[in-house]
Design a protein around this motif. Structure first.
Motif, PDB file in Angstrom:
ATOM      1  N   PRO A 197      -4.904   6.812  -3.666  1.00 15.91           N
ATOM      2  CA  PRO A 197      -5.068   6.024  -2.443  1.00 15.91           C
ATOM      3  C   PRO A 197      -6.372   6.324  -1.719  1.00 15.91           C
ATOM      4  O   PRO A 197      -6.917   5.472  -1.019  1.00 15.91           O
ATOM      5  CB  PRO A 197      -3.856   6.440  -1.598  1.00 15.91           C
ATOM      6  N   LYS A 198      -6.876   7.549  -1.873  1.00 17.14           N
ATOM      7  CA  LYS A 198      -8.148   7.893  -1.257  1.00 17.14           C
ATOM      8  C   LYS A 198      -9.254   6.997  -1.805  1.00 17.14           C
ATOM      9  O   LYS A 198     -10.091   6.487  -1.049  1.00 17.14           O
ATOM     10  CB  LYS A 198      -8.476   9.369  -1.551  1.00 17.14           C
ATOM     11  N   ALA A 199      -9.246   6.785  -3.126  1.00 11.32           N
ATOM     12  CA  ALA A 199     -10.233   5.901  -3.736  1.00 11.32           C
ATOM     13  C   ALA A 199     -10.021   4.459  -3.282  1.00 11.32           C
ATOM     14  O   ALA A 199     -10.982   3.734  -3.004  1.00 11.32           O
ATOM     15  CB  ALA A 199     -10.157   5.997  -5.260  1.00 11.32           C
ATOM     16  N   PHE A 201       0.822  -1.202   0.000  1.00 15.11           N
ATOM     17  CA  PHE A 201       0.000   0.000   0.000  1.00 15.11           C
ATOM     18  C   PHE A 201       0.860   1.257   0.000  1.00 15.11           C
ATOM     19  O   PHE A 201       0.534   2.249  -0.660  1.00 15.11           O
ATOM     20  CB  PHE A 201      -0.928   0.003   1.217  1.00 15.11           C
ATOM     21  N   ILE A 202       1.965   1.233   0.723  1.00 20.49           N
ATOM     22  CA  ILE A 202       2.885   2.375   0.736  1.00 20.49           C
ATOM     23  C   ILE A 202       3.460   2.607  -0.664  1.00 20.49           C
ATOM     24  O   ILE A 202       3.587   3.751  -1.115  1.00 20.49           O
ATOM     25  CB  ILE A 202       4.013   2.143   1.757  1.00 20.49           C
ATOM     26  N   ALA A 203       3.788   1.508  -1.350  1.00 19.66           N
ATOM     27  CA  ALA A 203       4.303   1.628  -2.723  1.00 19.66           C
ATOM     28  C   ALA A 203       3.256   2.284  -3.623  1.00 19.66           C
ATOM     29  O   ALA A 203       3.584   3.131  -4.466  1.00 19.66           O
ATOM     30  CB  ALA A 203       4.680   0.253  -3.263  1.00 19.66           C
ATOM     31  N   LEU A 204       1.982   1.905  -3.439  1.00 18.33           N
ATOM     32  CA  LEU A 204       0.901   2.508  -4.217  1.00 18.33           C
ATOM     33  C   LEU A 204       0.798   3.999  -3.931  1.00 18.33           C
ATOM     34  O   LEU A 204       0.608   4.814  -4.846  1.00 18.33           O
ATOM     35  CB  LEU A 204      -0.425   1.820  -3.883  1.00 18.33           C
ATOM     36  N   LYS A 205       0.946   4.384  -2.663  1.00 21.20           N
ATOM     37  CA  LYS A 205       0.888   5.796  -2.298  1.00 21.20           C
ATOM     38  C   LYS A 205       1.984   6.598  -2.983  1.00 21.20           C
ATOM     39  O   LYS A 205       1.746   7.686  -3.506  1.00 21.20           O
ATOM     40  CB  LYS A 205       1.007   5.948  -0.774  1.00 21.20           C
TER      41      LYS A 205
END
Length: 208
Positions: free
Chosen positions: A130-132, A73-77
């Motif tokens: 990331p909000k979505a 998830f951090i990578a996605l951010k």
């Protein structure tokens, strides 16, 4: 009718999520003012289609994997932040709009060729947001019951994709009106830089 209460809860939550200012709104505003109605509508379509991506991985259970893998998830951010920062830098470097007729004709040709780019810009902005991701993860893990059939969950997703597309298309129609565009374009370079700063600020906010 068995899932009406669940659907209404989803519809209300989705409305407040899609109506709140964020990267999607900033990009649609930028496209509406700088590129015009047609371009903005294709950008809105890209945002709507990206909703199906979020729904798809939630239905498949990938949302659970994301919640259990902080590093992923951090990578996605960081990826989302980099993309928004890239759009912001592009806005800061935007050239002055053409003023004479020949330039306007040339710009129209470029606009017609950039439909796919407009769609892709909208799609990536929402897909990497990331909000979505957090919204749909919460929706499918906390609001939608585990007993809800997959077909019904997909129907929820299709509704949210269509509602998102309609919302941003309506914004595009309003923001791309000559009077509204003229109001924003009076600022010239200042408007471009304002949008650029906003996108970069959103990128920083996403990362931190």
């Amino acid at each position: 009718m068995n899932y009406l209460d669940e659907f209404l809860l989803i519809a209300i939550a989705h409305f407040f999520a899609v109506a709140s200012p964020g990267p999607d709104f900033a990009v649609v505003l930028k496209q509406s003012v700088q590129q015009g109605r047609r371009n903005a509508l294709w950008t809105s379509a890209g945002v709507g289609v990206a909703i199906l991506l979020h729904v798809g991985y939630c239905v498949l259970g990938v949302a659970l994997i994301l919640t259990q893998s902080p590093n992923l998830f951090i990578a996605l951010k960081y990826l989302a932040g980099a993309y928004l920062a890239y759009l912001g830098v592009q806005a800061l470097r935007a050239a002055k709009p053409p003023e004479n007729t020949s330039d306007a004709i040339e710009n129209k040709t470029v606009l017609e060729e950039s439909v796919w780019l407009a769609f892709r810009r909208g799609f990536l902005t929402n897909a990497l947001n990331p909000k979505a991701t957090l919204f749909f993860m919460s929706l499918f893990t906390l609001v939608i019951s585990v007993t809800t059939p997959t077909s019904v969950q997909i129907a929820y997703g299709v509704y949210m994709a269509l509602a998102t597309w309609v919302w941003f298309s309506m914004l595009s129609l309003v923001l791309s009106k000559p009077g509204v565009r003229g109001f924003f374009q009076k600022s010239g370079y200042w408007f471009d830089r304002g949008i650029g700063v906003s996108l970069i600020a959103l990128a920083i906010r996403v990362v931190i």
